[in-house]
Design an enzyme around this catalytic site. Structure first.
Site, mmCIF file in Angstrom:
data_model
loop_
_atom_site.group_PDB
_atom_site.id
_atom_site.type_symbol
_atom_site.label_atom_id
_atom_site.label_comp_id
_atom_site.label_asym_id
_atom_site.label_seq_id
_atom_site.Cartn_x
_atom_site.Cartn_y
_atom_site.Cartn_z
ATOM 1 N N ASP A 74 5.890 5.274 2.444
ATOM 2 C CA ASP A 74 4.863 6.311 2.349
ATOM 3 C C ASP A 74 5.529 7.683 2.496
ATOM 4 O O ASP A 74 6.468 7.988 1.772
ATOM 5 C CB ASP A 74 3.782 6.029 3.408
ATOM 6 C CG ASP A 74 2.589 6.944 3.347
ATOM 7 O OD1 ASP A 74 1.748 6.771 2.444
ATOM 8 O OD2 ASP A 74 2.480 7.846 4.204
ATOM 9 N N HIS A 111 -1.418 -1.549 2.305
ATOM 10 C CA HIS A 111 -0.499 -0.411 2.318
ATOM 11 C C HIS A 111 0.469 -0.430 3.496
ATOM 12 O O HIS A 111 1.661 -0.148 3.330
ATOM 13 C CB HIS A 111 -1.302 0.888 2.317
ATOM 14 C CG HIS A 111 -0.463 2.124 2.367
ATOM 15 N ND1 HIS A 111 0.431 2.459 1.373
ATOM 16 C CD2 HIS A 111 -0.361 3.106 3.307
ATOM 17 C CE1 HIS A 111 1.031 3.601 1.683
ATOM 18 N NE2 HIS A 111 0.579 4.006 2.854
#
Length: 306
Positions: A105, A266
């Site tokens: 990320d 995620h």
């Protein structure tokens, strides 16, 4: 968490970094994403130590318990270039001249910048749920703006600080059962700190301005990643849905590229840590007793080559 690891606060030029590190063998620097801390790696880091690596898990500048400089008007104090310098200085202090880097990320953008600006320090690079910021923005249509609207909300002055600060747990909606109780408690304390929230937002503001400019300058100059690159993406997130095969985008940036999707949401380090470790270890070679990497370190991995 992190049984047997050393916990320290390490000063660098512009910041003080809270870091956990442990193990022996080749060094692997793990860089977390938003809104996590280095504790997100609590299941991954010990597993990598068990496979023969030294593992370093810092909180990024301003995140968690790391303290950075105040925001700058042009957001450069939270640029990926500045944070990458933090990481180089941290690894030098810990005695690691060369090391592998894994970023997830927002941490993946730091990892990318580190490999571009300090390629002589990086052995292998792994980026998870990431394409370059400039590539996102070049493709920013209505679908992207709808799905990733938070990038543009976070860029607004002052308003997101007030909205998130009103109820951080309601805003982020993290699940302690998935995160683990200790990881969740550390994260909760961080997002209740207004200085941390401000720093995390400055990360995004830098992304849309100075970081984007740095990437565009790289492309104009023809700069590419020279280190081997593994790109991983989570199949229950939306990167592949938005862009198709992420490797098609990364081919313009990397000479030595491979990658594939992992069945996870995620926050893969928390949701599918074993799958992530299994993806990393064939790519990150452990030298034998003579210091020679094994032949065919990529053999057996489900890599898709360009």
């Amino acid at each position: 968490m992190f049984d047997g690891f050393t916990v320290a606060d390490v000063p660098v030029d512009e910041a003080r970094l809270h870091v956990r590190h442990g193990g022996t063998g080749p060094a692997v620097l793990l860089l977390h994403g938003h809104p996590r801390t280095g504790a997100t790696w609590h299941a991954v880091a010990p597993a990598l130590v068990a496979r023969g690596f030294t593992v370093v898990c810092p909180d990024l500048r301003g995140y968690g318990r790391s303290v950075g400089p105040p925001p700058a008007p042009d957001h450069s104090a939270h640029s990926k270039r500045a944070v990458a310098r933090d990481m180089v200085q941290l690894m030098t202090t810990l005695g690691h001249e060369r090391f592998h880097v894994v970023g997830h990320d927002r941490g993946a953008y730091v990892a990318l910048r580190l490999a571009l600006d300090h390629e002589h320090r990086v052995d292998r690079l792994t980026l998870v749920d990431c394409i370059p910021i400039s590539e996102h923005l070049a493709r920013a249509d209505a679908r992207f703006a709808t799905a990733w609207w938070h990038w543009f909300f976070f860029a607004q002055p002052e308003v997101p600080e007030r909205v998130i600060g009103a109820d951080p747990l309601a805003w982020y909606r993290a699940d302690p059962r998935t995160m683990g109780a200790e990881n969740h408690a550390e994260w909760s304390a961080a997002v209740h700190d207004p200085a941390v929230v401000r720093a995390m937002l400055e990360d995004y503001r830098a992304g849309l301005t100075v970081d984007r400019r740095h990437e565009e300058e790289d492309r104009a100059a023809g700069r590419r990643l020279s280190v081997p690159l593994l790109v991983l993406w989570t199949l229950r997130d939306d990167l592949e849905e938005l862009y198709g095969d992420p490797l098609a985008i990364w081919r313009a940036w990397a000479d030595d590229l491979r990658g594939y999707g992992i069945d996870s949401g995620h926050h893969v380090a928390e949701e599918a840590p074993q799958a992530l470790v299994d993806a990393l270890t064939p790519f990150l070679p452990v030298p034998d007793a003579a210091g020679t990497p094994p032949d065919g370190v990529d053999a057996g991995g489900p890599f898709r080559m360009p």
